[in-house]
Each structure stands twice: as structure tokens, then as C-alpha cells.
Design an enzyme around this catalytic site. Structure first.
Site, mmCIF file in Angstrom:
data_model
loop_
_atom_site.group_PDB
_atom_site.id
_atom_site.type_symbol
_atom_site.label_atom_id
_atom_site.label_comp_id
_atom_site.label_asym_id
_atom_site.label_seq_id
_atom_site.Cartn_x
_atom_site.Cartn_y
_atom_site.Cartn_z
ATOM 1 N N TRP A 180 0.860 -1.195 0.000
ATOM 2 C CA TRP A 180 0.000 0.000 0.000
ATOM 3 C C TRP A 180 0.898 1.247 0.000
ATOM 4 O O TRP A 180 1.879 1.310 0.737
ATOM 5 C CB TRP A 180 -0.876 -0.046 1.248
ATOM 6 C CG TRP A 180 -1.762 1.131 1.453
ATOM 7 C CD1 TRP A 180 -2.578 1.723 0.526
ATOM 8 C CD2 TRP A 180 -1.942 1.853 2.674
ATOM 9 N NE1 TRP A 180 -3.255 2.764 1.103
ATOM 10 C CE2 TRP A 180 -2.885 2.868 2.415
ATOM 11 C CE3 TRP A 180 -1.414 1.735 3.955
ATOM 12 C CZ2 TRP A 180 -3.303 3.763 3.396
ATOM 13 C CZ3 TRP A 180 -1.825 2.620 4.934
ATOM 14 C CH2 TRP A 180 -2.758 3.622 4.650
ATOM 15 N N ASP A 231 -0.689 -5.691 9.564
ATOM 16 C CA ASP A 231 -1.610 -4.611 9.222
ATOM 17 C C ASP A 231 -2.956 -5.236 8.869
ATOM 18 O O ASP A 231 -3.085 -5.942 7.864
ATOM 19 C CB ASP A 231 -1.051 -3.803 8.033
ATOM 20 C CG ASP A 231 -1.941 -2.615 7.699
ATOM 21 O OD1 ASP A 231 -2.974 -2.422 8.375
ATOM 22 O OD2 ASP A 231 -1.613 -1.879 6.748
ATOM 23 N N ALA A 269 -6.434 -4.151 7.985
ATOM 24 C CA ALA A 269 -7.328 -3.043 7.610
ATOM 25 C C ALA A 269 -8.628 -3.537 6.967
ATOM 26 O O ALA A 269 -9.517 -2.737 6.698
ATOM 27 C CB ALA A 269 -6.610 -2.087 6.651
ATOM 28 N N LYS A 295 -12.908 0.507 6.874
ATOM 29 C CA LYS A 295 -13.586 -0.224 5.804
ATOM 30 C C LYS A 295 -14.712 -1.087 6.342
ATOM 31 O O LYS A 295 -15.834 -1.018 5.842
ATOM 32 C CB LYS A 295 -12.591 -1.119 5.044
ATOM 33 C CG LYS A 295 -11.283 -0.448 4.682
ATOM 34 C CD LYS A 295 -11.457 0.597 3.608
ATOM 35 C CE LYS A 295 -10.374 1.645 3.684
ATOM 36 N NZ LYS A 295 -9.287 1.563 2.785
HETATM 37 C C1 LIG Z 1 -3.377 -1.768 3.853
HETATM 38 C C2 LIG Z 1 -3.959 -0.627 4.614
HETATM 39 N N1 LIG Z 1 -3.535 -0.388 5.857
HETATM 40 C C3 LIG Z 1 -4.012 0.617 6.588
HETATM 41 C C4 LIG Z 1 -4.967 1.466 6.079
HETATM 42 C C5 LIG Z 1 -5.388 2.602 6.970
HETATM 43 O O1 LIG Z 1 -6.678 2.858 7.096
HETATM 44 P P1 LIG Z 1 -7.260 4.075 7.946
HETATM 45 O O2 LIG Z 1 -6.120 4.906 8.477
HETATM 46 O O3 LIG Z 1 -8.117 4.829 7.016
HETATM 47 O O4 LIG Z 1 -8.021 3.430 9.052
HETATM 48 C C6 LIG Z 1 -5.453 1.260 4.786
HETATM 49 C C7 LIG Z 1 -6.442 2.165 4.203
HETATM 50 O O5 LIG Z 1 -6.650 2.245 3.026
HETATM 51 C C8 LIG Z 1 -4.922 0.185 4.033
HETATM 52 O O6 LIG Z 1 -5.340 -0.063 2.796
#
Ligand SMILES: Cc1ncc(COP(=O)(O)O)c(C=O)c1O
Length: 403
Positions: A130, A211, A213, A246
Site C-alpha cells: 500500500w 496490518d 485493515a 472499511k
Molecule cells: C493496507 C492498509 N492499511 C491501513 C490502512 C489505513 O486505514 P485508515 O487509516 O483509514 O483506518 C489502509 C487504508 O486504506 C490500508 O489499505
């Protein structure tokens, strides 16, 4: 003071959003931005969230400060959701959880914790990963390296190469892993691969940083964390960054948490004291509203049931679009080159075409995706899938990508 600052290029995704908005074509398709969309193209407020929000507003008696750790009942519920209520690390009181401003906040606090404990450690991130991982972790001052993960042109994991690279890491180095629904590839590790990876991390004394998410976007809430639970059962020290952007659709409320597993209860207390100090020194304490809503949903059986149903609707919609796009592409090009899209997990897949093809899809067909050819499958609709497949097929046939 500001004289030396040159204007930076806009963030790639934000730049893409602006281009999409400015595009006046009657048919245009946004596969770029990483948010869920329903069949009308909207990113909905879930019904369970609406109901819980009402309860939160009705029962709230103060707006006074929370604490650097956030809401206690949220943190407990998150731990149970991620690790299960009877996980050995929890039973042995080796887990500490703090609420954080979204998954990003949790990743950043985790990075600062690593920096405090092991300033010379290298963090290995997947190639590809990401786009925000590198700035989020790198700006804490940690050294980053990449490990091979996914071959976009061949549409397959590079698991052997991944193990080989990680076998060269130094003891105490950190491995950032996508717990499920890998972003951007949609390709996840199988159970046997998790086992092999754990064996390697134990042998090389590496520290996993997971991670998480997209819990619930792959198969279901439990299955999606099987790898996380296995890692936490078999490794003495683990960091887990979770996000509810999400799976609860709480994007802008910034709801996430950092779970840290330590080898002993007293070490867990020491770790927690550092985590709290880090939080205090960056943002003092996390925003409360979204976490209050999430905690209300986690605790109320009726709201939780409602959430599970809505989560399944989101997950099934993406799965359906995966199947539909793969079928349309198979028909359009008369080959199974894009069948892989159907078997992958989560919101994203890499089409696996070079950037000039991505540019042509945008400029000639008004189909927007990031330059690495990442598609958000939630941007596919029954009414645009034939159009998207025809455009991809036209470009693919014009310049077949050597896979
Ligand atoms: C792989 C991954 N990690 C972490 C996040 C972090 O999400 P947020 O900070 O919006 O909760 C995202 C959001 O797109 C993601 O795709």
C-alpha cells in the site's frame, strides 16, 4: 522560514481523484480511490452505525477528555475481535491495546514504538505494498527494505523469493505483513505459507507487524484473522494495527487500534507505558466519537448481528463484481488471462498491465486506476462492467502484455 520549501507534487491518489472529477465524459469509471461503493456508487453509512450513533448521542453525558489509550471497552472488544476471547496471549495478560486515529495512526504509533525499542531495526515491507506504508513507517526514521511478494505480470505470489529475502534479515528486524486482503494485490498467504513464514521468523528472531485493515472483507471476521492468531500464538512479540474504516465504513471518524503482544506480562506493561507516551507526544489522545460507535456495536448483540449482515453485503458485492469482471474479460478476449481476479480477496487487484496501458485506459476510455494498475473492484457495477471489460480487452489485444 518557508522560503526553502518547494511545492510538492500532489499525492498520486488525490491527483487521480481531481482528474476524475474534472473528466466531463458521460461514461467514466473510478477504480482508483480505496473506498467501498454500493450499487449506486455511494460509500454508505451502515445502518448499525446510524443506530449506534443515536445511542451514543442520547447517552453521552460529557465531552471531557478520554485518555491516551482511548476507550477501554473499545480496546477490549478489539482484542477479542482480532485475537479471539480465549487467545493464550490474552489469557497470559501479554497483550496491550490502545485506540488510535485509524489504521494509519496505529501504524505510525507502532513505528515509533519500534524506533524507541530498536532504533537500528530494519522494517521489511512487501513489494508491492500500500502506497502509504512507506511514508507512514519511514517518517519515524526507521530503515525500510522490501521483500518480494507478488508478481503482477504473472499474477502470482513470490513466496519462495519472499522467504529467501527474509532469511537474510538480521535478528530483531521487523516484517510488515498484510493480515488479509493484501493491498494492492488481493493475493493472501495460505495456511501452509503462514506456518512456513512463522517458522522462518522464529528461526531468524524477526518481529511481525501485522496490518489488519480489511477484517471481514475476505471471507468473514474469523477466517480473515486466522493468520494473525497463528502468528500471535507462535511468536513472543507481535504488533497489530487494526482499522475500522472499511469494515464499519467509519473512514472519516478515524477508528483503529494498536495491539502489542509482549513475551511477559511485566514487559507488556513497560511497552504500554511507551505506547502511551508516544500517543501523548503525537496527538495526545485519539478521537472518541467513532470508537464510541464501534464499541456500542461490538457490545450490543442486535447491532452486532446487523453489522455482520451489512459486512456480508459489502463483501458479497465485491466478490460478485470480481466474478462478473473476470467472466466479461474471458468473453471479450477469448482467454483466461484475467481469471485470477475472481479468486483474489478484498477490494483490490492489480490488472498487471504497464503504466502506458493504465494511461490509455484513463485518457481514451475514462477508466481511472492507480499507475501500478490497481483496481478497486467496488468501482465496478453491473451497468459498467461490460464497458470496462471491453476497454481492457481492446488495450490488451492492442498491446498484449507478456505474462
Ligand atoms: C493496507 C492498509 N492499511 C491501513 C490502512 C489505513 O486505514 P485508515 O487509516 O483509514 O483506518 C489502509 C487504508 O486504506 C490500508 O489499505
Amino acid at each position: 522560514m518557508f522560503q526553502p520549501l518547494q511545492r510538492l507534487n500532489p499525492d498520486a491518489i488525490l491527483g487521480l481523484m481531481a482528474k476524475f472529477r474534472a473528466d466531463t465524459a458521460t461514461i467514466k469509471v473510478d477504480l482508483g480511490v480505496g473506498v467501498f461503493r454500493d450499487l449506486s456508487g455511494n460509500t454508505p453509512v451502515l445502518e448499525c452505525v446510524r443506530l449506534a450513533e443515536r445511542t451514543v448521542l442520547d447517552t453521552q453525558s460529557t465531552k471531557s477528555y478520554v485518555s491516551a489509550a482511548g476507550r477501554e471497552e473499545f480496546n477490549h472488544a478489539v482484542e477479542a475481535l482480532v485475537l479471539g476471547s480465549a487467545h493464550p496471549a490474552r489469557r497470559e495478560r501479554r497483550c496491550r491495546t490502545v485506540q488510535a486515529p485509524g489504521g494509519c495512526g496505529a501504524l505510525r504509533v507502532g513505528a515509533e514504538l519500534i524506533r524507541a525499542a530498536a532504533p537500528t531495526a530494519t522494517v521489511y515491507v512487501s513489494d508491492p505494498t500500500w502506497g502509504n506504508h512507506v511514508p507512514l513507517l519511514g517518517s519515524s526514521g526507521l530503515r525500510l527494505e522490501r521483500y518480494p511478494y507478488y508478481d503482477a505480470a504473472r499474477h502470482e505470489l513470490r513466496f519462495e523469493a519472499m522467504l529467501q529475502r527474509l532469511d537474510e534479515a538480521a535478528a530483531g528486524d521487523v516484517v510488515l505483513l498484510h493480515a488479509c486482503c493484501h493491498n494492492p494485490s488481493g493475493a493472501d498467504l495460505h495456511a501452509s505459507q503462514w506456518h512456513a513464514l512463522i517458522e522462518l521468523m522464529q528461526r531468524r528472531r524477526l518481529v511481525p507487524f501485522l496490518d489488519l485493515a480489511y477484517q471481514g472483507f475476505g471471507d468473514d471476521l474469523e477466517t480473515d484473522v486466522a493468520g494473525v492468531r497463528l502468528v500471535a500464538e507462535n511468536m513472543p512479540e507481535v504488533l497489530i494495527a487494526t482499522s475500522y474504516s472499511k469494515n464499519l465504513g467509519l473512514y472519516r471518524e478515524r477508528v483503529g487500534a494498536l495491539i502489542v503482544v509482549s513475551d511477559t506480562e511485566s514487559r507488556a506493561d513497560a511497552v504500554q507505558s511507551h505506547v502511551l507516551q508516544i500517543a501523548r507526544s503525537i496527538y495526545s489522545m485519539p478521537p472518541d466519537h467513532g470508537a464510541a460507535i464501534a464499541a456500542c456495536i461490538f457490545a450490543d448483540p442486535r447491532l452486532r448481528e446487523c453489522w455482520l449482515t451489512e459486512l456480508a453485503v459489502m463483501r458479497d458485492r465485491i466478490k460478485e463484481m470480481r466474478g462478473l469482471l473476470a467472466r466479461h474479460l474471458r468473453a471479450a478476449i477469448g482467454a483466461d488471462s484475467f481469471d485470477f481476479i475472481e479468486g483474489q480477496r478484498g477490494m483490490f487487484s492489480l490488472l498487471g498491465v504497464p503504466t502506458p496501458v493504465v494511461d490509455r485506459l484513463r485518457d481514451a476510455h475514462h477508466i481511472y486506476m492507480t499507475s501500478d494498475s490497481r483496481m478497486n473492484l467496488a468501482g465496478i457495477m453491473p451497468h459498467n462492467v461490460a464497458y470496462v471489460a471491453a476497454a481492457i480487452a481492446a488495450e490488451f489485444i492492442a498491446a498484449p502484455v507478456s505474462v
